[in-house]
Scaffold this motif. Structure first.
Motif, PDB file in Angstrom:
ATOM      1  N   PRO A  66       0.799  -1.231   0.000  1.00 19.06           N
ATOM      2  CA  PRO A  66       0.000   0.000   0.000  1.00 19.06           C
ATOM      3  C   PRO A  66       0.832   1.282   0.000  1.00 19.06           C
ATOM      4  O   PRO A  66       0.304   2.345  -0.313  1.00 19.06           O
ATOM      5  N   THR A  75      -5.198   0.382  -1.824  1.00 15.97           N
ATOM      6  CA  THR A  75      -5.808   0.060  -0.539  1.00 15.97           C
ATOM      7  C   THR A  75      -6.075  -1.440  -0.479  1.00 15.97           C
ATOM      8  O   THR A  75      -6.020  -2.145  -1.500  1.00 15.97           O
ATOM      9  N   ASN A  76      -6.401  -1.932   0.712  1.00 16.90           N
ATOM     10  CA  ASN A  76      -6.773  -3.340   0.837  1.00 16.90           C
ATOM     11  C   ASN A  76      -8.003  -3.658  -0.011  1.00 16.90           C
ATOM     12  O   ASN A  76      -8.089  -4.726  -0.625  1.00 16.90           O
ATOM     13  N   LEU A  77      -8.950  -2.724  -0.054  1.00 13.97           N
ATOM     14  CA  LEU A  77     -10.167  -2.950  -0.825  1.00 13.97           C
ATOM     15  C   LEU A  77      -9.876  -3.001  -2.322  1.00 13.97           C
ATOM     16  O   LEU A  77     -10.503  -3.764  -3.067  1.00 13.97           O
ATOM     17  N   GLN A  78      -8.908  -2.203  -2.773  1.00 12.28           N
ATOM     18  CA  GLN A  78      -8.525  -2.246  -4.182  1.00 12.28           C
ATOM     19  C   GLN A  78      -7.752  -3.518  -4.521  1.00 12.28           C
ATOM     20  O   GLN A  78      -7.904  -4.081  -5.610  1.00 12.28           O
ATOM     21  N   ALA A 323     -11.405  -5.902   4.411  1.00 16.08           N
ATOM     22  CA  ALA A 323     -10.480  -5.002   3.716  1.00 16.08           C
ATOM     23  C   ALA A 323     -10.896  -3.554   3.902  1.00 16.08           C
ATOM     24  O   ALA A 323     -10.067  -2.673   4.162  1.00 16.08           O
ATOM     25  N   TRP A 324     -12.191  -3.296   3.777  1.00 11.59           N
ATOM     26  CA  TRP A 324     -12.706  -1.929   3.954  1.00 11.59           C
ATOM     27  C   TRP A 324     -12.436  -1.433   5.365  1.00 11.59           C
ATOM     28  O   TRP A 324     -12.032  -0.285   5.568  1.00 11.59           O
ATOM     29  N   ASP A 327      -8.841  -0.527   5.917  1.00 16.16           N
ATOM     30  CA  ASP A 327      -8.551   0.764   5.289  1.00 16.16           C
ATOM     31  C   ASP A 327      -9.097   1.933   6.097  1.00 16.16           C
ATOM     32  O   ASP A 327      -8.512   3.021   6.099  1.00 16.16           O
ATOM     33  N   THR A 328     -10.225   1.742   6.764  1.00 14.08           N
ATOM     34  CA  THR A 328     -10.914   2.867   7.414  1.00 14.08           C
ATOM     35  C   THR A 328     -10.626   2.986   8.905  1.00 14.08           C
ATOM     36  O   THR A 328     -10.543   4.097   9.434  1.00 14.08           O
ATOM     37  N   ASN A 331      -5.815  -1.968  11.166  1.00 20.79           N
ATOM     38  CA  ASN A 331      -5.778  -3.406  11.429  1.00 20.79           C
ATOM     39  C   ASN A 331      -6.311  -3.745  12.811  1.00 20.79           C
ATOM     40  O   ASN A 331      -6.992  -4.759  12.990  1.00 20.79           O
TER      41      ASN A 331
END
Length: 404
Positions: A66, A75-78, A323-324, A327-328, A331
């Motif tokens: 990242p 991002t993790n979501l991507q 994942a979202w 990111d928000t 962890n």
């Protein structure tokens, strides 16, 4: 929560799907044939290097990282849908895109905790795919599911650390390009805080006192594409104090920071493995007849395929949510979700692969199809990065705590 793919993710997905169709899937059989001719089972077949060069040329490289300074800055979501795609060919695609464990986790550690010299000496060649690495934590003589149990000693003598201990299932250690170990051991074994006793140090593979003793098999497989899994002996191996990663006593925290992304990456790829299994099930079902009709018309086969589809859709949503959240809220804020996917994903994918193997009969357990090797990899992930029971224990305690 919005899990719709943004424009960059859609563009990378399209390129990666084309790369898989045009290069990776056709290379699977080629790699198998080339490996039979190599002098060492741990060398990369030539086609793997060709895949790496093509992936880098197409910008499909270091997608996992990242930090935009070093990787793709996703991002993790991507990254989740991209890792899923590479999971459809876990023997080739992660390595081809420089997104294979254990190098991914080691690069994350160096990027986040390494100093400038360490990043220059080790991170840069790892990012370039010029060398491989290994992460040495698990030990055969203690229950390594509790990382505070490790017994490897890292004692300081002047300007050097002296490492002694025995590790096993050290992924990547058999690969001829493995140049560096990240070793976790105890610098303060009698310290009052059991989570501050451990440290991590960088140990070059050619350090005197380091012996790669033997390769460890996984359900009979040597797992060539991960660089194998080795038993490694550290016998008074000496490295400069400057090889310490972070600070003394910070090893446990670094391990937790490393394992969080590693766990979700494994789950992302597992979904791709399940999708590959469903595809193979459907192809088999429409091409084979038994008892007077196609397998696709047999009720039990239809149930297997339907249940697999439902399970994969459920898992994907849980992984995307995790994942979202990473990111928000970070962890730590996604701790429960990370544990949930680590529990749910491997065991569910093992079940899907088991049904796919059953559908293929003798072929399912053979080397002619990828199912047996996929099964071995998925089943191993019920142990790797913390066994299911450890995550269940921790998750249950967090739930129960709400009512105390």
């Amino acid at each position: 929560m919005d899990f719709a793919f943004d424009a960059r993710t859609e563009e990378l997905r399209a390129r990666l799907l084309a790369f898989m169709d045009e290069h990776v899937y056709p290379a699977e059989q080629v790699a198998h044939e080339q490996r039979e001719l190599l002098s060492s089972p741990w060398e990369n077949p030539p086609v793997v290097e060709e895949l790496k060069a093509e992936a880098r040329r197409q910008g499909l490289w270091n997608l996992f990282l990242p930090d935009a300074e070093y990787g793709a800055g996703l991002t993790n979501l991507q990254y989740a849908p991209l890792a899923e795609i590479t999971g459809r060919s876990p023997q080739l695609a992660p390595t081809a895109t420089n997104c294979a464990a254990p190098d991914t986790g080691n690069m994350e550690v160096l990027a986040q905790f390494g100093d400038e010299r360490q990043r220059k000496q080790w991170l840069e060649p790892l990012l370039a795919g010029e060398i491989r690495s290994a992460f040495a934590m698990t030990e055969p003589d203690v229950a390594s599911s509790d990382a505070t149990n490790i017994t490897t000693h890292i004692r300081r003598e002047g300007d050097e650390y002296v490492i002694s201990g025995r590790k096993w299932y050290i992924s990547g250690a058999m690969h001829p390009d493995c140049r560096i170990f990240i070793v976790m051991g105890k610098t303060d074994p009698d310290g009052p805080d059991i989570r501050r006793q451990q440290s991590m140090v960088l140990v070059p593979r050619d350090t005197p006192g380091v012996t790669v003793k033997r390769a460890m098999r996984v359900f009979g497989y040597e797992d060539h594409y991960h660089g194998g899994h080795a038993e490694v002996i550290f016998d008074e191996a000496r490295v400069p104090v400057s090889n310490l990663i972070g600070e003394e006593g910070g090893g446990f925290a670094i391990a937790q920071a490393r394992l969080g992304p590693g766990r979700i990456h494994h789950c992302m790829r597992l979904i791709g493995m399940a999708e590959r299994a469903i595809e193979l099930m459907c192809r088999r079902a429409v091409s084979r007849d038994a008892f007077g009709k196609a397998l696709a018309q047999q009720g039990v086969v239809q149930n297997w395929i339907a249940d697999a589809r439902v399970a994969v859709e459920q898992l994907r949503l849980l992984v995307l949510k995790t994942a979202w959240m990473m990111d928000t809220v970070g962890n730590r804020g996604a701790h429960t979700e990370i544990q949930a996917i680590k529990i749910a994903t491997p065991r569910t994918v093992v079940g899907i692969l088991d049904r796919a193997i059953q559908l293929y009969g003798a072929g399912g357990v053979s080397q002619d199809y990828p199912l047996a090797e996929l099964y071995a990899g998925a089943r191993t992930l019920m142990i790797a990065d913390g066994p299911d029971e450890v995550h269940q224990r921790s998750l249950a305690r967090r739930e129960i705590k709400k009512y105390l």
